[in-house]
Every structure is written in structure tokens, then in C-alpha cells.
Design an enzyme around this catalytic site. Structure first.
Site, short mmCIF file in Angstrom:
data_model
loop_
_atom_site.label_atom_id
_atom_site.label_comp_id
_atom_site.label_asym_id
_atom_site.label_seq_id
_atom_site.Cartn_x
_atom_site.Cartn_y
_atom_site.Cartn_z
N LYS A 79 21.91 18.49 -12.25
CA LYS A 79 21.11 17.32 -12.63
C LYS A 79 19.91 17.74 -13.47
O LYS A 79 19.48 17.00 -14.36
CB LYS A 79 20.65 16.57 -11.38
CG LYS A 79 21.82 15.92 -10.61
CD LYS A 79 21.29 15.01 -9.52
CE LYS A 79 22.27 14.78 -8.40
NZ LYS A 79 23.43 13.98 -8.73
N GLU A 109 11.82 13.25 -7.86
CA GLU A 109 11.94 12.05 -8.68
C GLU A 109 11.13 10.96 -8.00
O GLU A 109 11.05 10.90 -6.77
CB GLU A 109 13.40 11.58 -8.72
CG GLU A 109 14.07 11.83 -10.03
CD GLU A 109 15.53 11.40 -10.06
OE1 GLU A 109 15.93 10.48 -9.32
OE2 GLU A 109 16.28 12.00 -10.84
N HIS A 132 23.81 5.87 -0.12
CA HIS A 132 23.90 6.31 -1.51
C HIS A 132 25.34 6.46 -2.00
O HIS A 132 25.59 7.12 -3.00
CB HIS A 132 23.16 7.64 -1.74
CG HIS A 132 21.72 7.60 -1.32
ND1 HIS A 132 20.84 6.66 -1.78
CD2 HIS A 132 21.03 8.37 -0.47
CE1 HIS A 132 19.66 6.86 -1.22
NE2 HIS A 132 19.75 7.89 -0.41
N ARG A 147 34.11 13.23 -15.36
CA ARG A 147 35.48 13.06 -14.85
C ARG A 147 35.82 11.57 -14.85
O ARG A 147 34.97 10.75 -15.14
CB ARG A 147 35.54 13.58 -13.42
CG ARG A 147 34.50 12.86 -12.55
CD ARG A 147 34.56 13.23 -11.09
NE ARG A 147 33.33 12.94 -10.40
CZ ARG A 147 33.01 11.80 -9.84
NH1 ARG A 147 33.84 10.78 -9.90
NH2 ARG A 147 31.85 11.63 -9.22
P1 ADP Z 1 32.25 7.97 -7.97
O1 ADP Z 1 31.12 7.39 -8.70
O2 ADP Z 1 33.42 8.35 -8.78
O3 ADP Z 1 32.60 7.12 -6.82
P2 ADP Z 1 31.37 9.78 -5.99
O4 ADP Z 1 29.99 10.33 -6.06
O5 ADP Z 1 31.64 8.73 -4.96
O6 ADP Z 1 31.67 9.30 -7.43
O7 ADP Z 1 32.38 10.96 -5.83
C1 ADP Z 1 33.77 10.81 -6.03
C2 ADP Z 1 34.48 11.93 -5.35
O8 ADP Z 1 33.98 13.18 -5.75
C3 ADP Z 1 34.34 11.87 -3.85
O9 ADP Z 1 35.54 12.27 -3.29
C4 ADP Z 1 33.22 12.86 -3.58
O10 ADP Z 1 33.34 13.38 -2.28
C5 ADP Z 1 33.47 13.89 -4.64
N1 ADP Z 1 32.26 14.57 -5.11
C6 ADP Z 1 31.32 14.09 -5.95
N2 ADP Z 1 30.40 15.02 -6.22
C7 ADP Z 1 30.74 16.11 -5.52
C8 ADP Z 1 30.18 17.43 -5.39
N3 ADP Z 1 29.08 17.80 -6.02
N4 ADP Z 1 30.80 18.29 -4.58
C9 ADP Z 1 31.91 17.94 -3.94
N5 ADP Z 1 32.50 16.74 -4.04
C10 ADP Z 1 31.93 15.83 -4.81
P1 ADP Z 2 24.96 11.71 -6.66
O1 ADP Z 2 25.22 12.93 -7.47
O2 ADP Z 2 24.96 11.97 -5.22
O3 ADP Z 2 25.84 10.57 -7.08
P2 ADP Z 2 22.76 10.25 -7.95
O4 ADP Z 2 21.60 10.86 -8.63
O5 ADP Z 2 23.79 9.63 -8.83
O6 ADP Z 2 23.43 11.33 -7.00
O7 ADP Z 2 22.23 9.17 -6.92
C1 ADP Z 2 23.08 8.51 -6.00
C2 ADP Z 2 22.42 7.22 -5.53
O8 ADP Z 2 21.15 7.49 -4.90
C3 ADP Z 2 22.08 6.24 -6.63
O9 ADP Z 2 23.18 5.42 -6.95
C4 ADP Z 2 20.94 5.44 -6.01
O10 ADP Z 2 21.41 4.49 -5.10
C5 ADP Z 2 20.19 6.50 -5.23
N1 ADP Z 2 19.10 7.09 -6.03
C6 ADP Z 2 19.19 8.17 -6.82
N2 ADP Z 2 18.00 8.43 -7.42
C7 ADP Z 2 17.14 7.49 -7.02
C8 ADP Z 2 15.74 7.21 -7.26
N3 ADP Z 2 15.02 7.98 -8.06
N4 ADP Z 2 15.18 6.13 -6.66
C9 ADP Z 2 15.91 5.36 -5.81
N5 ADP Z 2 17.22 5.56 -5.53
C10 ADP Z 2 17.83 6.62 -6.12
MG MG Z 3 25.87 9.67 -8.88
#
Ligand code: ADP
Ligand code: ADP
Ligand code: MG
Length: 499
Positions: free
Chosen positions: A118, A202, A237, A294
Site C-alpha cells: 500500500k 491514515e 472491512h 487481479r
Molecule cells: P475483493 O474486493 O475482490 O472482494 P477481498 O479483499 O475480499 O477482495 O479479497 C478477495 C480474496 O483475496 C479473498 O479470498 C481474500 O481472502 C484474498 N486476499 C486478499 N488480499 C489478500 C492478502 N494480502 N493475502 C492473502 N489473501 C488475500
Molecule cells: P484491504 O487491503 O484489506 O482491502 P483497504 O485499504 O482496501 O484494505 O481497506 C479495506 C476497508 O477498510 C475499506 O473498504 C474501508 O471500509 C476501510 N478503510 C480503509 N481505510 C480507511 C480509512 N482511512 N478510513 C476509514 N475506513 C477505512
Molecule cells: Mg481493499
């Protein structure tokens, strides 16, 4: 340009099937891989050929990159599609596939690497003027200076793992007194979950929406956006309901977000299908969160409103073809919703409720799509994500799509395990969801397990009371005395309801 003839899908369940269906339509032979737990899965039966990778745990099967490459070579496979999860965002795997002379259906290892962190992602897009959530753009480890930074950003703040994903590796800090403890925990969690202890700060946006943009690029430098997906209905989340388009995105905002997403993609020379995630505040200002390199779980809602098959586009791009359409060729048709049907018990804190699918009957009809990987009688294994299916609907307006989804949920028959169907129905019927005025706190704010109990209105209660009395009168001769006096007492209550 290399025409793909035989594709191996390095995944399981619904996404493996979904990818192979498109491949078959394109005249491409398919190879499935599976673990011992998935031997009888539909994705294994659907494929032209299938190979067992090993025992059920992912690290002994679906995560064995080297073995998957060996199998591919032995079977004359010329391309590997990683799906989502598992190896899909593993840059080293992508590189090994390419080094073995096999096409990786996805972006370059370099793009995956940059966007997988990130922090690296934020730095890559910074010079393109993409709005970022206020915070640090580098890893923090020194507590006093981190505290100083948190103060400048202003509480509440979020400490995030740079390598995090799947909604994991985030800690909210409400005030300075909690900072040190939370930061130490965040670092150790990031280290154990992602093998990388880098964390950053953040600003925590208190009433946010999660809105993301689907992008598609080719290997000739063309990138287009396929509009937005609204993913604000989340639990811990993690997304539960997604839709396209978003109820709050105007034409201008769509264009601005779309163009920003294209720039994010260009910042890492992206090709293939990808998703640029933004967080949107109450003023509808948007900030870049991360890019997922992806195919996304919720990609079908985009397919429904654009009429494009994203997997087909991914395959064409991987073959080296230029995109077959331009930005101006794309338009939004109607509205689409997706719910994730999990084998989880919403009455019991959404704990996985695995077991046998005793009844499993899918809803049908116009505008309904079910992407799943199970059949009636199958067990939901404990080793993987407990998602049973994605139920997707399409209709001409948001209101109609919601009605269609409720009907589809009611027609979906699943017994043997608890599912999130009733929970999703609760969300869809809620006035805040219907009005479009909701944020990522929806579930926290409105949901409690008692909301799943049947809510009878007055008229229905009276009818039920009448029915209860009738049944009691008919059966009282066969009741035990103790029950009789207890029920007679209740009868007075029922009568009171009747008046
Ligand atoms: P999407 O927005 O496609 O729903 P998710 O964050 O829900 O993305 O992740 C989709 C799939 O990828 C899930 O099976 C989740 O467990 C897996 N996944 C996402 N990020 C990671 C990570 N950093 N390490 C392992 N698995 C991940
Ligand atoms: P991941 O890799 O786990 O998907 P993201 O950065 O995409 O991580 O964040 C996942 C979720 O967490 C977001 O969809 C949102 O709901 C919450 N989130 C992330 N960053 C923030 C923020 N700065 N403030 C509030 N909610 C957040
Ligand atoms: Mg995300």
C-alpha cells in the site's frame, strides 16, 4: 501475439468455474487443479483435465506455485489464470510462470509488486496528483515521531499494514493514550499475518463509502475504466453486498474517479483487469486506498452493466491483443447487485457454519446469475473461505434490481447449514439501503440478530393467536396435565390478543 490453447486455472470453487466457462466458449482447453478436499467439486468435473495438488490445507495445495508450474509444463498448458486470493497477487509466482515460458493471465510482476504494498502504491501515484487519505507515505516504526504525526493528522486515525489485505491488518486509534499499545500490536500482527511489519498512519474517515473503479489495460499502453462499484456494505472491512452503478456517483464524479483510476493504472504500467479502490467522505471527495491487481470477487456487477466479459478481456490482453473497444464505446446499462452468500451464522457472530448442503436449489429467471462452486449434498470444507455462492441480479433500475434480489433470495433454498441470505435480505429491505444514504458502518449501526426474527404485524399476530387457540382446543385431550394448565394460561393471553 500468442493464441492461448490450453489454460490452467490455479484456483478453486466458483471463480475457477467462472473462468473455465469463458475459456470453453473461446475454444480454449481447460485444466483444473484441486486439493483432496475438492476432489468432487464442480470445477474439477467441468474441466477437460484435472490434477490433484495435495492435501486440503492451502499451503499443501493451492499455494504450491512451483508444483502448479511443473504440472502446467507436463500437461502442455500455455497459460495460467490465478483467479483471486491464493497466488493471484504473488509477484514472484507471476515471474516464475513467465520464466517457464507460460503466459500469466494478469499484470506484470512489477505492477503486482508495486501495488501489493500500500505504501509503494501511494508513492507511485503521488506524482500524478491522485488524492490520498491524509497520513504518512512511508513506514513508521519510531513511536514518538509516529505519535507526533498522528497528532498532526488528527484523531481518530487508522494504523494499517502496508502488506495487508482482505480487510485484515488495520487498527483504529481513537485517542493518543491508546496509540503506543495499538501501534505495537499492529506491527506484530502485520509481521505474523503478512510477513512484513511495515505499518503506516491514515486519517480514519468516520463516515466513509468504499467506491472502486474497474480498469482494463492492454500491453500497448491503452487503459479504460469500466465505471464504479459501490462496496460500502461491509462487515469487519470485508464486502458483503456490491452494486453498480453507485447511487451517489454523479456523471462528473464518475468521470473524475474513472480518469484518476486510469492514471493510477498508468503509474504502474498496468495491463489486464484491475481495481482501483477509493474511500469517499461525506462531502463526496474521494481518496485513493489501494489497487487490487487481479479479477475482483465482485466483478460480475460490472459485467452485468457493461455487457463485457472481463475474463475474456483478460485472456485477450494476455495474448497480446489490443483492447477491442475504447472508453467512449462503453456505457452503463441498468443496475446490478451482488450478494455474497456465506456459510456463516448471522445469529452467532457470523461464525463459519460448515457442513453438508442438504438442500441446494438456486433461484432462476430473467436477470439472475448465480456464480457458485457447489452442488446439493456436498460438504463446505473448513479449509477455505466459506463463500457458497455469489448471487447477482440485473434490472433496469436500482429499485427493480433490489426487488429482483429479494425475490431471488426468497427462491434460494439452502438447508443443512446457516447462511447469510437472511442477513442480506435484511440489508436490502432497510430504508437506509433503499434510499442510498449509507456508509461502511451500515451493519454496525443497524444490524442485530433479532432483526432476523420474523416481525409479525398486528393483524398477523391476531390471526396466529386464533390459530393457536383452535389447535389447543382440538388437541387438549391428548396433552399431559402439566402442559394443559400451562397452555390454558397462555390461551388467556391469546384471547386477549384477539380482542
Ligand atoms: P475483493 O474486493 O475482490 O472482494 P477481498 O479483499 O475480499 O477482495 O479479497 C478477495 C480474496 O483475496 C479473498 O479470498 C481474500 O481472502 C484474498 N486476499 C486478499 N488480499 C489478500 C492478502 N494480502 N493475502 C492473502 N489473501 C488475500
Ligand atoms: P484491504 O487491503 O484489506 O482491502 P483497504 O485499504 O482496501 O484494505 O481497506 C479495506 C476497508 O477498510 C475499506 O473498504 C474501508 O471500509 C476501510 N478503510 C480503509 N481505510 C480507511 C480509512 N482511512 N478510513 C476509514 N475506513 C477505512
Ligand atoms: Mg481493499
Amino acid at each position: 501475439m500468442h493464441k492461448i490453447k490450453k489454460l490452467l486455472v490455479a484456483n478453486r470453487g466458483e471463480i475457477s468455474l467462472r473462468i473455465m466457462r469463458t475459456a470453453k466458449e473461446m475454444g480454449i482447453k481447460t485444466v483444473a487443479v484441486y486439493s483432496e478436499a475438492d476432489r468432487n467439486s464442480p470445477h474439477v468435473k467441468f474441466a477437460d483435465e484435472a490434477v490433484c495438488l495435495g492435501p486440503p490445507p492451502s499451503n499443501q495445495s493451492y499455494l504450491l506455485g512451483d508444483k502448479i508450474i511443473e504440472v502446467s509444463k507436463a500437461m502442455g498448458v500455455d497459460a495460467i489464470h490465478p483467479g483471486y486470493g491464493f497466488l493471484s497477487e504473488n509477484a514472484a509466482f507471476g515471474k516464475k510462470v513467465t520464466d517457464a515460458g507460460i503466459i500469466f493471465v494478469g499484470p506484470s510482476p512489477e505492477s503486482i509488486e508495486v501495488m501489493g504494498s500500500k505504501l509503494a502504491a501511494k508513492n507511485a501515484v503521488l506524482k500524478y496528483g491522485i488524492p490520498l487519505v491524509p497520513g504518512t507515505d512511508h513506514a513508521i516504526s519510531d513511536i514518538p515521531s509516529a505519535k507526533q504525526k498522528a497528532k498532526e493528522v488528527g484523531y481518530p486515525i487508522l494504523i494499517k499494514a502496508s502488506a495487508g489485505g482482505g480487510g485484515k491488518g488495520m487498527r483504529i486509534v481513537e485517542e493518543e493514550s491508546e496509540f503506543e499499545e495499538q501501534m505495537l500490536r499492529a506491527i506484530s500482527e502485520a509481521q505474523s499475518a503478512f510477513g512484513d511489519g511495515a505499518v503506516f498512519i491514515e486519517k480514519y474517515i468516520t463516515s466513509p463509502r468504499h467506491i472502486e473503479i474497474q480498469v482494463l489495460g492492454d500491453q500497448h499502453g491503452n487503459v479504460v475504466y469500466l465505471f464504479e462499484r459501490e462496496c460500502s456494505i461491509q462487515r469487519r472491512h470485508q464486502k458483503v453486498i456490491e452494486e453498480a452503478p453507485s447511487a451517489v456517483v454523479s456523471l462528473d464524479m464518475r468521470k473524475a474517479m474513472g480518469e484518476a483510476a486510469v492514471m493510477v493504472a498508468k503509474a504502474c504500467d498496468y495491463y489486464g483487469a484491475g481495481t482501483v479502490e477509493f474511500i469517499v467522505d461525506e462531502k463526496l471527495d474521494f481518496y485513493f486506498l489501494e489497487m487490487n491487481t487481479r479479477l475482483q470477487v465482485e466483478h460480475p456487477v460490472t459485467e452485468m452493466i457493461t455487457g463485457k466479459d472481463l475474463v475474456q478481456e483478460q485472456i485477450w490482453v494476455a495474448e497480446g491483443k489490443p483492447l477491442s473497444f475504447k472508453q467512449e464505446d462503453l456505457k452503463i446499462n441498468g443496475h446490478s447487485l451482488e450478494i455474497r452468500v456465506y456459510a456463516e451464522d448471522p445469529r452467532n457472530n457470523f461464525l463459519p457454519d460448515i457442513g453438508k448442503l442438504q438442500t441446494y436449489i438456486r433461484p432462476q429467471g430473467p436477470g439472475i446469475r448465480v456464480d457458485d462452486g457447489f452442488e446439493q449434498g456436498m460438504d463446505i470444507p473448513i479449509y477455505y473461505d466459506p463463500m457458497i455462492a455469489k448471487l447477482i441480479v440485473h434490472d433496469e433500475s436500482r429499485e427493480k434490481a433490489i426487488q429482483r434480489m429479494i425475490r431471488a433470495i426468497d427462491d434460494y433454498q439452502i438447508t443443512g447449514i446457516e447462511t447469510t441470505l437472511g442477513f442480506c435480505r435484511f440489508v436490502l429491505e432497510h430504508h437506509a439501503f433503499k434510499s442510498g444514504a449509507f456508509d461502511t458502518k451500515f451493519v454496525e449501526k443497524y444490524f442485530s440478530p433479532d432483526k432476523l426474527d420474523i416481525q409479525w404485524d398486528d393483524e398477523e399476530q391476531i390471526l396466529l393467536a386464533g390459530l393457536a387457540i383452535e389447535i389447543f382446543e382440538k388437541n387438549k385431550s391428548s396433552l399431559k396435565d402439566s402442559h394443559k394448565s400451562q397452555l390454558a394460561g397462555n390461551k388467556t393471553n391469546w384471547k386477549n390478543r384477539l380482542i
